[in-house]
Design an enzyme around this catalytic site. Structure first.
Site, short mmCIF file in Angstrom:
data_model
loop_
_atom_site.label_atom_id
_atom_site.label_comp_id
_atom_site.label_asym_id
_atom_site.label_seq_id
_atom_site.Cartn_x
_atom_site.Cartn_y
_atom_site.Cartn_z
N GLU A 161 51.42 -71.72 -1.25
CA GLU A 161 52.11 -72.73 -0.46
C GLU A 161 52.50 -73.97 -1.26
OE1 GLU A 161 53.22 -72.66 2.46
OE2 GLU A 161 52.16 -71.14 3.61
N SER A 202 -0.11 -61.41 40.09
CA SER A 202 -1.47 -61.38 39.52
C SER A 202 -1.56 -62.02 38.13
CB SER A 202 -1.96 -59.93 39.44
OG SER A 202 -2.07 -59.37 40.72
#
Length: 684
Positions: A87, A347
């Site tokens: 680029e 329990s």
């Protein structure tokens, strides 16, 4: 004279030119300095990270875009080299505008009669991305040039490059290299192949036309152009480029991780302005347990749900948090975090009840206790299977999860003592009506899965509180307070480690307890080894009953599977402390040999019943009925076969009982004072 006059005029011209140039330069500098820059700080996706930095979950920004914040360290250096080479190869040499690139582009346009290549630098592209502007109009191009020049004066090259890797468009709602790498390759951007890096270089030039998931042909051609240019620029060899061209093009987008979604939501809601939340969650284990939760519900009712918590009880760090299966499943109410829902624990509080009794010298694991029909005022609890076992050691009563013995012990302690013990362990139980009763021991209280795992983490830590935490760096300071003695906590762990495991699970792997709440609404399994603690809840999120649901059948196998997912050898429980009394029942001190439930007094039964027939060890012939005889004791008597009552309120000392099935049979008799006798016989 003429020569002097010409020289003088030249000097004036030069001076005027220099003054004009300086003025023009100053005006240009002022023009750049007065540039109204767009915001440089953009909203980024909030991220939730695990203990190893792995991404657990991310959230889109306000406009629905995925924009994962990145520094240059988050991006493969090879990608950055390829980006600059393709680029803007003079990126580090210009001040935002590349004059040579502009001259080249202009000459190519004149020669070909059309625009052949652009002259935008990476800085100009960043300017366009920040303003979301167009490159087609001249005024837009001049604006980009001005912003690019201004950016170069205020930011370093690294900062400009960082803006690009955060804002570059990659099609759809993807912005930034990290989001693109996640969506197209399902991997972090720190380790890209040459083919993947070239693909990410190519897409932003035309992000919608080059979306890999929609236009694979377009993006493949663009990637080849990138690779060819990199070969021309000597960044790649021809061989490297040819191999990269063979790399596959992703034909679909991967979803962003959504691990631990309930906890992620909680973390973000707690500190909403934080960009990155670092949790103690192990991403691999979290993924494993979420898959386990999914498999656990396969074949179950469509309304069933499951929750799993797993933590390191030595440190208090929560390693996995499964609030529910199918977070987005409305049928299962998957959005509800069941680790935080108040439910009846069934329990699972029984170990604490016995631990408190051990602490107060009321009992020992080998103390004998009665399991017989008992009314505690208006409260008449039953065992879950409706069977009574007569007299047996507390160790066995806890392992069998019998209700009558634990209520007897709770009555001796006082329900308030049990609630106080829960609070000392770091739990704030919700008591229906505000006043605790004996039913608390059997689950008549509201707690969460987090509460229970916290309680069992304390048991694993020798009776010291172990508050669990999930955000890194926020370890609680309230740990280490004792709610049980080391001796009593060890007794409890030793008993629970001998509970038979589920089918095909290893014995002795865990100290664990199961539970089933009243009406089969909740199935529980909580357990620990020498380092880890975990809890499993199963049921319906709306609290509706699930007929036939038991903690031992539903939740226990998942608990053992969760520990197996650790992929680590079992960590043994701690050895008995010096204060532990590891003796048989016969060697216990007399006050600890027998527990008398009604007034919590210990005494050797005297004048109790004795079975005159059949004697212990007798062999009986199979018949429809047989005769049993009792001497001593006080009428009326209750007779039981294998724990099930068969004659109640019998005043006669000789009774006919139905013949049990063949094999070994336990015959028990209980007199009016609660004293009992039993014998083991063999029916032929």
């Amino acid at each position: 004279m003429m020569s002097r006059w010409i020289t003088w005029r030249a000097l004036v011209f030069v001076a005027v030119f220099l003054l004009f140039a300086a003025t023009l330069r100053d005006r240009f500098d002022q023009w750049i300095a007065e540039t109204d820059l767009p915001p440089l700080i953009q909203e980024t996706s909030v991220e939730v990270l695990g203990r190893n930095g792995a991404l657990l979950r991310a959230y889109t920004v306000a406009d629905g875009r995925w924009r994962l914040k990145a520094t240059l360290d988050h991006v493969d250096p090879r990608y950055l080299e390829m980006l600059i080479a393709f680029e803007d190869k003079r990126f580090y040499g210009h001040n935002g505008v590349d004059p040579l690139a502009m001259l080249r582009a202009a000459a190519q346009a004149v020669w070909n009669g059309r625009i052949v290549s652009g002259a935008s630098t990476l800085t100009m592209q960043v300017a366009r991305l920040l303003e979301d502007g167009s490159t087609g109009r001249w005024e837009g191009k001049f604006r980009q040039i001005r912003v690019a020049l201004a950016l170069e004066r205020q930011l370093s090259k690294e900062e400009i490059l960082t803006l690009y890797v955060n804002r570059a468009p990659f099609g759809g709602n993807l912005e930034g290299v990290r989001a693109a790498s996640r969506a197209y390759f399902d991997k972090p951007a720190t380790r890209l192949t040459t083919a993947q890096a070239a693909l990410l270089v190519a897409i932003p030039q035309s992000p919608e036309r080059r979306r890999p998931d929609l236009h694979s042909g377009e993006v493949q051609a663009a990637r080849e152009r990138v690779l060819d240019r990199l070969v021309d620029g000597k960044l790649l060899t021809t061989e490297e480029a040819e191999v990269a061209k063979l790399g596959s093009i992703p034909h679909q987008r991967y979803g962003f991780p959504k691990l631990a979604p309930h906890l992620s939501d909680r973390a973000v809601a707690t500190i909403p302005l934080l960009e990155a939340h670092s949790l103690t969650i192990d991403s691999r284990l979290q993924q494993q347990l979420e898959a386990l939760a999914q498999s656990a519900l396969r074949g179950q009712n469509l309304s069933m749900q499951v929750a799993i918590l797993l933590a390191d009880h030595r440190t208090g760090e929560i390693l996995a948090w499964v609030g529910s299966e199918a977070y987005e499943n409305s049928n299962r109410r998957g959005f509800v975090d069941m680790t935080q829902a108040l439910r009846s624990p069934g329990s699972t509080l029984k170990p604490l009840v016995y631990g408190l009794a051990f602490d107060q010298g009321l009992a020992h694991p080998e103390t004998l206790i009665d399991d017989r029909p008992t009314a505690f005022g208006a409260y008449f609890p039953q065992n879950f299977d409706g069977v009574f076992r007569g007299t047996l050691p507390i160790r066995k009563a806890l392992q069998l999860s019998l209700n009558i013995p634990v209520v007897s012990v709770t009555e001796a302690l006082g329900p308030a003592q049990l609630v106080a013990g829960l609070k000392r362990a770091g739990i704030e139980p919700v008591i229906p009506g505000g006043q605790p009763g004996l039913a608390v021991a059997l689950g008549g209280v509201g707690v969460t899965l987090m509460d229970l795992v916290t309680l069992y983490a304390g048991l694993a830590e020798s009776g010291q509180t172990r508050e669990l935490y999930w955000r890194q760096g926020e370890a609680p300071e309230r740990n280490g307070h004792r709610f049980l003695s080391e001796k009593s906590a060890w007794y409890v762990g030793d008993i629970l480690s001998d509970v038979p495991p589920p089918l095909n699970a290893p014995a002795g792997r865990l100290a664990y307890k199961t539970g089933t709440s009243y009406g089969h609404r909740d199935a529980w399994a909580i357990g620990y080894d020498g380092r880890y603690v975990a809890g499993v809840w199963m049921g319906r999120a709306d609290g509706t009953s699930v007929p036939g649901a038991f903690g031992g059948e539903l939740a226990a196998p998942i608990l053992f599977e969760a520990f197996a997912r650790l992929n680590k050898p079992p960590v043994p429980l701690s050895p008995p402390p010096a204060a532990a009394l590891t003796v048989a029942h016969s060697e216990l001190p007399t006050p600890l040999k027998y527990f008398k439930a009604r007034d919590a007094a210990f005494e050797e039964p005297a004048g109790g019943p004795e079975l005159a027939f059949p004697p212990d060890g007798a062999a009986l012939q199979g018949m429809d009925i047989f005769v049993a005889k009792v001497r001593d004791g006080e009428a009326p008597f209750t007779w039981l076969l294998n724990g099930a009552p068969v004659r109640i309120q019998e005043r006669a000392r000789e009774v006919e009982l139905p013949n049990p099935s063949k094999g070994f049979v336990t015959l028990s008799v209980i007199d009016a004072q609660g004293r009992s006798a039993r014998s083991e016989v063999f029916v032929q």
